[in-house]
Design a protein around this motif. Sequence first.
Motif, PDB file in Angstrom:
ATOM      1  N   SER A 298      34.260  38.825  40.181  1.00 18.10           N
ATOM      2  CA  SER A 298      34.264  39.781  39.746  1.00 18.10           C
ATOM      3  C   SER A 298      34.239  41.063  40.159  1.00 18.10           C
ATOM      4  O   SER A 298      34.945  40.656  41.147  1.00 18.10           O
ATOM      5  CB  SER A 298      33.477  39.891  38.176  1.00 18.10           C
ATOM      6  OG  SER A 298      31.943  39.495  39.138  1.00 18.10           O
ATOM      7  N   ALA A 335      43.943  30.288  34.309  1.00 16.90           N
ATOM      8  CA  ALA A 335      44.187  31.799  34.463  1.00 16.90           C
ATOM      9  C   ALA A 335      42.775  31.807  35.500  1.00 16.90           C
ATOM     10  O   ALA A 335      42.877  34.058  36.074  1.00 16.90           O
ATOM     11  CB  ALA A 335      43.864  32.325  32.894  1.00 16.90           C
ATOM     12  N   ARG A 338      44.163  32.338  38.527  1.00 15.77           N
ATOM     13  CA  ARG A 338      44.722  33.783  39.382  1.00 15.77           C
ATOM     14  C   ARG A 338      43.823  34.732  39.828  1.00 15.77           C
ATOM     15  O   ARG A 338      44.137  36.153  39.954  1.00 15.77           O
ATOM     16  CB  ARG A 338      46.141  33.681  37.555  1.00 15.77           C
ATOM     17  CG  ARG A 338      46.857  32.800  37.947  1.00 15.77           C
ATOM     18  CD  ARG A 338      48.031  32.546  36.287  1.00 15.77           C
ATOM     19  NE  ARG A 338      48.506  31.706  36.392  1.00 15.77           N
ATOM     20  CZ  ARG A 338      49.534  31.418  37.323  1.00 15.77           C
ATOM     21  NH1 ARG A 338      50.372  32.272  37.858  1.00 15.77           N
ATOM     22  NH2 ARG A 338      50.061  29.977  36.613  1.00 15.77           N
ATOM     23  N   ARG A 339      43.356  35.480  38.236  1.00 17.80           N
ATOM     24  CA  ARG A 339      42.220  36.116  38.091  1.00 17.80           C
ATOM     25  C   ARG A 339      41.156  36.721  39.073  1.00 17.80           C
ATOM     26  O   ARG A 339      40.710  37.973  40.290  1.00 17.80           O
ATOM     27  CB  ARG A 339      40.323  36.377  36.951  1.00 17.80           C
ATOM     28  CG  ARG A 339      42.046  36.810  35.706  1.00 17.80           C
ATOM     29  CD  ARG A 339      41.042  37.156  34.468  1.00 17.80           C
ATOM     30  NE  ARG A 339      40.265  36.046  34.185  1.00 17.80           N
ATOM     31  CZ  ARG A 339      40.324  34.903  33.768  1.00 17.80           C
ATOM     32  NH1 ARG A 339      41.371  34.821  32.752  1.00 17.80           N
ATOM     33  NH2 ARG A 339      39.512  34.017  33.403  1.00 17.80           N
ATOM     34  N   ARG A 342      43.695  37.208  42.065  1.00 16.81           N
ATOM     35  CA  ARG A 342      44.493  38.907  42.187  1.00 16.81           C
ATOM     36  C   ARG A 342      43.008  39.923  42.080  1.00 16.81           C
ATOM     37  O   ARG A 342      42.983  40.963  43.161  1.00 16.81           O
ATOM     38  CB  ARG A 342      44.725  39.198  41.015  1.00 16.81           C
ATOM     39  CG  ARG A 342      45.078  40.535  40.792  1.00 16.81           C
ATOM     40  CD  ARG A 342      45.671  40.700  39.649  1.00 16.81           C
ATOM     41  NE  ARG A 342      45.928  42.121  38.975  1.00 16.81           N
ATOM     42  CZ  ARG A 342      47.234  43.034  39.257  1.00 16.81           C
ATOM     43  NH1 ARG A 342      48.528  41.848  40.084  1.00 16.81           N
ATOM     44  NH2 ARG A 342      47.929  43.729  38.877  1.00 16.81           N
ATOM     45  N   LEU A 343      42.225  39.486  42.620  1.00 16.07           N
ATOM     46  CA  LEU A 343      40.830  40.565  42.416  1.00 16.07           C
ATOM     47  C   LEU A 343      40.584  40.833  43.902  1.00 16.07           C
ATOM     48  O   LEU A 343      40.682  42.191  44.804  1.00 16.07           O
ATOM     49  CB  LEU A 343      39.783  40.062  42.170  1.00 16.07           C
ATOM     50  CG  LEU A 343      39.096  40.517  40.318  1.00 16.07           C
ATOM     51  CD1 LEU A 343      37.874  40.206  39.793  1.00 16.07           C
ATOM     52  CD2 LEU A 343      39.306  42.535  40.345  1.00 16.07           C
ATOM     53  N   ASP A 379      50.997  34.592  42.655  1.00 21.26           N
ATOM     54  CA  ASP A 379      49.648  34.440  41.575  1.00 21.26           C
ATOM     55  C   ASP A 379      48.308  33.685  43.165  1.00 21.26           C
ATOM     56  O   ASP A 379      47.123  34.128  42.595  1.00 21.26           O
ATOM     57  CB  ASP A 379      49.542  34.301  40.051  1.00 21.26           C
ATOM     58  CG  ASP A 379      50.136  35.076  39.757  1.00 21.26           C
ATOM     59  OD1 ASP A 379      50.300  36.050  40.230  1.00 21.26           O
ATOM     60  OD2 ASP A 379      50.152  35.040  38.298  1.00 21.26           O
ATOM     61  N   SER A 496      50.557  38.498  44.185  1.00 18.81           N
ATOM     62  CA  SER A 496      50.465  39.610  42.462  1.00 18.81           C
ATOM     63  C   SER A 496      50.071  41.182  42.834  1.00 18.81           C
ATOM     64  O   SER A 496      50.298  41.973  41.334  1.00 18.81           O
ATOM     65  CB  SER A 496      49.431  38.282  41.979  1.00 18.81           C
ATOM     66  OG  SER A 496      47.427  38.502  42.866  1.00 18.81           O
TER      67      SER A 496
END
Length: 624
Positions: A298, A335, A338-339, A342-343, A379, A496
Motif C-alpha cells: 500500500s 489486480a 498490478r497495483r 505500480r506503487l 503492468d 505502468s
Amino acid sequence: MQKENRYDFDAEAHRERLIPLLKVILRAPQRLSSREHQQLMRRFPKPAGAGFYSLANLVDAWRAFAGQDGLPAFDEAELYKLRRKPVRTLSGLTPLTVLTKPFPCPGTCIFCPNDVRMPKSYLADEPGAQRAEKNAFDPYLQAYARLQTYYNLGHSTDKIEIIILGGTWSFYPETYQIWFVKRILDALRDFGTGIDGRAQVRAELREKSMFAGEPISNVRIQGEQMEASYNQTVQTIYAGEMRRSRGLAEEIAAGRRERHVVDEYATWKELQAAQKENERAACRAVGLVIETRPDHISEEEVIRARRLGCTKVQIGFQSLNERVLALNRRGHDVAATRRAVRLLRQAGFKIHAHWMPNLYGSSPGDDLADYEKLFGDADFRPDELKIYPCSLIESAELMQQYQAGDWFPYTHEELLKLLVGCFKRTPEYCRLTRVIRDIPGTDIVDGNKVTNFRQLVERELERRGARSVDIRAREIGVKRVRESDLHLDRLRYRTSVGDEFFLQYITDDRDIAGFLRLSLPFDAEDALLDELKGAAMIREVHVYGLALGIGSALDGRAQHLGLGTRLIKEAARIAAARGYRRLAVISSIGTREYYRKRGFVDGELYQMRDLEAGAAQETALPLE
C-alpha cells in the motif's frame, strides 16, 4: 580493513609451509583452476598428515605475512586469486541474507511448506535457514556470523547488500521491523570497527530462554491431514513469546522498562541514527531487500519500506492466471499484483518477482503463456526474477491434491522444454537470479531435485545455437575490460507508470559491465510523494565485476572504469531532454555519499539533483 582472526589457527606455526605456497598462488598470472589448486594443496600439505590448508588459512596467512620473505604487500583487490567461490561477490557487492523469526502469515497457499521451526515457506534444512536457527533468528548474530565467514574466505565486506527473507515482511509488527534492520546495521558497524558483541547477545538470549542452539520445536505439520494450519500451530507454540514481545514493546515505549539488545524494539529515531552512521562506515549497506505479498503493498507500506532504507522488494507474483491463483488459495487476484507493482515503481523500488510454474491447475502450455504475459504486459516487467517450479513438500497442503491424483510434477523433459522457452523470452533488462529453489532433495516428496537446472537450460540453448540474454548470463565477471571494449547501449520499454530506459555498457558480444535503470513518469507532477514531483528517477546503478573495497581499484576490472558516473550523466541528459526538472535517485544507506559527490543533495527519503534546461535533444528509441 584490518581485523583480528577469530578462529583457532596459528599462522606463524606454519610459516615455512605457507609462504612458498602463497608465493605460487599470488605470482600466478591468473586465478588457479580448481584442479590446479587441489594439486598445489597436495604439494604443500599440513605437517604430520593433518590434512590440507583451508582457504581461510591461506587468507589469514597472507594477512599475517604480507611484505615478508618475498610475499607481496597485502592487497584486498587481489584476494580473488585465493577464493574458491568467487561467484558470490562477482556481481560487484557482497550479499548478506538474514531470516526473520517464525511468525503467522496472512497467506493460505496450498503449495507452501509448513515448517513451524521456520518463517512461513522456509524449511529447516535450507542452508540460510540453518544459519538463522543456529543464531536464534537474531539479526545481529546472523549478520555478524556471515560477515566473519566472508572475511575469513577472502571476500570483501565493504559493500553489503542486506537481504531480509522470511514469511511476509509487511505482516511483522513495525517495531520489530525497525529493530531488525537497526540490529543488522549495528552488526555492520561493529564488524567494521573490530568489535564483537555476540557474547552479550547470546547471554541475553539465554537469560530470556530464547537461545538453546537446538531446533526450536519438533512439532511437524503433515500436509495430507492438516489438522492445524501453520498459523494455528505457530501461535500455539510461540503464544507466550508473542505476548511477551508485544507487552515488552509497550513497556519500553512507555519508559517503564530497561531495554536489552535482544528486545525486539527500536524507534525510528534510533534507526535513522544507525543509518547516518552507516553512510561512512567500513561495512556499508549498499542495498536493503525485503520480501512480501502483492496484497500487502500500500502507499503506507511503500513509505515505511523507504524509511527503513529499502531499495528492492522481492514480491511473490507466483502466477498471473486468475484460475490458478484461486485454485492454489493464493489469497489475492492479478489486480493486486498490478497495483503493487505500480506503487513500487512510483516509489522507484527495484522489483524482484517470484514466479512458480507447475502450480496446481496449470500446465506447461499455460505456464509459457503466463511467462509471456510477465514481460509482454507493461503492468509487470520485473527487473529481477526467481523461477521456482513447484515441488511437493510433505508439510504442504498440496499433498492432498497429489494423493487424489489431481496434481503431479512435470517430467524432467517437460520442465526443461518450458524453462528453455522462458529463457528465450527473458529480455536483457531482467536478471534471472535463481531458477530452482535451494530445497534439499530429502525434503522433496515428488518433483524436480536437480539443482543445476540453469546449466542444463543454458546447455540446451547452446546446442540450439542460442544463449540466454538475461543480465546474469551476460555479467562481465572477472574478465578484464578496457574502455575501448565497451559501448553504451540504450533499451527503452513501457511500464505502468512511464517510460523506462535501461542503459548498459556492453561488449560487442553483449556481455554487460554496468547498467542504470531510469524511470520517466508519464505525469511527474502527480507523484506518490511530494519530494518526487517533477522528477525522473534513477532506480538502480550497478557496475559488475569483482566486489572491491570502498576506494579500491583493480586495473582492467569493470569497477575501475567510472562507468557509474558516466551512466548517471547519460540519465541526466535524457531526463533533461524530456523536460524533467529534477533527477531523483532511490539511494541506499551506504551509497548516499557516492551520490553526494555526483551532485545529488539529500531529501527526506530520496536524493535529488536539479537538471539543466535546454539540454541536447534525446534520440528517439523504439518501444520494446
